[in-house]
Design a protein around this motif. Structure first.
Motif: not given
Ligand SMILES: *Cc1c(COP(=O)(O)O)cnc(C)c1O
Length: 376
Positions: A60-62, A65, A86-87, A89-90, A132, A158, A160-161, A187, A189, A192, A200
């Motif tokens: 996954n995206g987390t 990172l 940011t979300f 997770a970062t 990010v 990052d 992810a977006q 990510s 997700f 996304k 993933g």
């Molecule tokens: C979604 C997201 C993540 C984490 O991704 P996951 O796959 O949900 O773990 C990390 N950083 C940002 C900015 C995100 O939007």
């Protein structure tokens, strides 16, 4: 009119259902659920798409990172700088690894980390910057890379977006976001821009040594089965998700265009309104609109949200609480007013429905309903 959704994954699926179903069934038939050939196939496709030497898929995206920061060999107490807006997770992974988290305010127009504030936050202990690309538009990568080179620190993007976004350098070269820093993370997700049908993620790098390290860490720190050279994790993209992504990556550019078209419709409707600030578009990258996020002025953002919700239009606040004011991060010792821009954004931003399947009728209804309220 179809019910309006924040993200409409079902309509998108129905358009490609035969291909997706076949790809998933194929994995089940072959029972290569973990580390199967479809994962490798996806890796190659994404390497080609991004024009990067190595893609390392993971859980996954987390995780991406976290594993990226592990691969850089940072030690407990080393400082990592990232954006406050940011979300979670970062910042979570920085804290989990025992690294010192240094938050930095963002720019009021792009919502992305402010390079001047990065410079101010750097100390001799700073080992990495994690920009990010929030909502699908690049942070100021050219400046960030200059700062990082000057101070000899790593950059972990990052992405992810913002998968698929192009970044234009002053010298005329173009790179995909996520392939500019030492390591890029993304990510898959489901919601996304390139979403799987479960969890993933992936990491990208052009550095052979770092790629080897990343591959080792995701596999329990092991290159030869049952021989472990370092402490790793278990983080794999499973074959069924890779099979879905192998289909969807073919449509990524089309999906991107659909999002951009919806964004343009919103832009045109709101451009002249004095109570609404439309998303700023920087000239150095393409905006892939993971989110379409307005800033609401003069009127109460929350009453507008309530009103459109009552008319059947979903909307979301990304993000309602700045990270430095989250309970879990109190220990960092930041106070209210430490990050005025981020704090202001949490009060004024509003994200509208954004996905690949928005119809003109739906867009008209959304924009008319919003204008009805703000022009009252
Ligand atoms: C979604 C997201 C993540 C984490 O991704 P996951 O796959 O949900 O773990 C990390 N950083 C940002 C900015 C995100 O939007």
């Amino acid at each position: 009119m179809e019910q309006i959704k924040m993200v409409d994954l079902r309509t998108q699926y129905l358009r490609i259902k035969p291909e997706i179903d076949k790809a998933i069934n194929n994995v089940i038939e072959t029972t290569a659920f973990i580390r199967g050939p479809v994962v490798k196939e996806f890796q190659k496709k994404l390497e080609n798409y991004l024009d990067v030497k190595h893609v390392i898929p993971c859980g996954n995206g987390t995780d991406a990172l976290q594993i990226a920061l592990m691969a850089l060999g940072l030690k407990q107490g080393d400082e990592v700088i990232t954006a406050n807006f940011t979300f979670i997770a970062t910042v979570e992974v920085i804290a989990l690894l025992g690294l010192k988290l240094k938050l930095v305010d963002v720019k009021p127009d792009t919502f992305n980390i402010c390079p001047e504030q990065i410079e101010k936050a750097i100390t001799p202990n700073t080992k990495a910057i994690v920009p990010v690309h929030v909502f699908g538009q690049s942070a100021d990568m050219e400046k960030i890379m200059q700062i990082a080179e000057k101070h000899n620190i790593h950059v972990v993007e990052d992405t992810a977006q913002a998968i698929g976004s192009d970044y234009f350098f002053d010298n005329g070269t173009t790179k995909k976001l996520g392939t500019i820093g030492t390591i890029g993370c993304t990510s898959f997700f489901p919601s996304k821009n390139l979403g799987a049908y479960g969890d993933g993620g992936a990491m990208f790098t052009n550095d052979d040594k770092i790629a080897t390290k990343l591959r080792q860490i995701i596999n329990h720190g092991s290159r030869i089965k049952y021989y472990h050279d370092e402490i790793g994790v278990n983080s794999r993209l499973d074959s069924i998700q890779a099979a879905v992504l192998n289909v969807k990556i073919k449509y990524l550019n089309k999906y991107m265009e659909a999002r951009q078209k919806a964004a343009e419709f919103y832009d045109n409707a709101f451009a002249d309104n004095q109570n609404i600030i439309i998303p700023f578009r920087n000239k150095k990258s393409t905006h892939v609109f993971h989110q379409y996020t307005l800033k609401i002025k003069n009127i109460e953002r929350d009453s507008l949200k309530k009103y459109i919700n009552s008319k059947g239009i979903p909307a979301a606040i990304y993000y309602p609480v700045p990270l430095h004011l989250q309970k879990a991060y109190k220990y960092l010792g930041y106070k209210k007013n430490d990050f005025p821009i981020t704090e202001e954004l949490t009060r004024t931003v509003l994200s509208l429905p954004m996905h690949t399947e928005l119809s003109k009728k739906q867009l008209e209804f959304i924009t008319n309903t919003i204008l009805e309220f703000v022009n009252k």
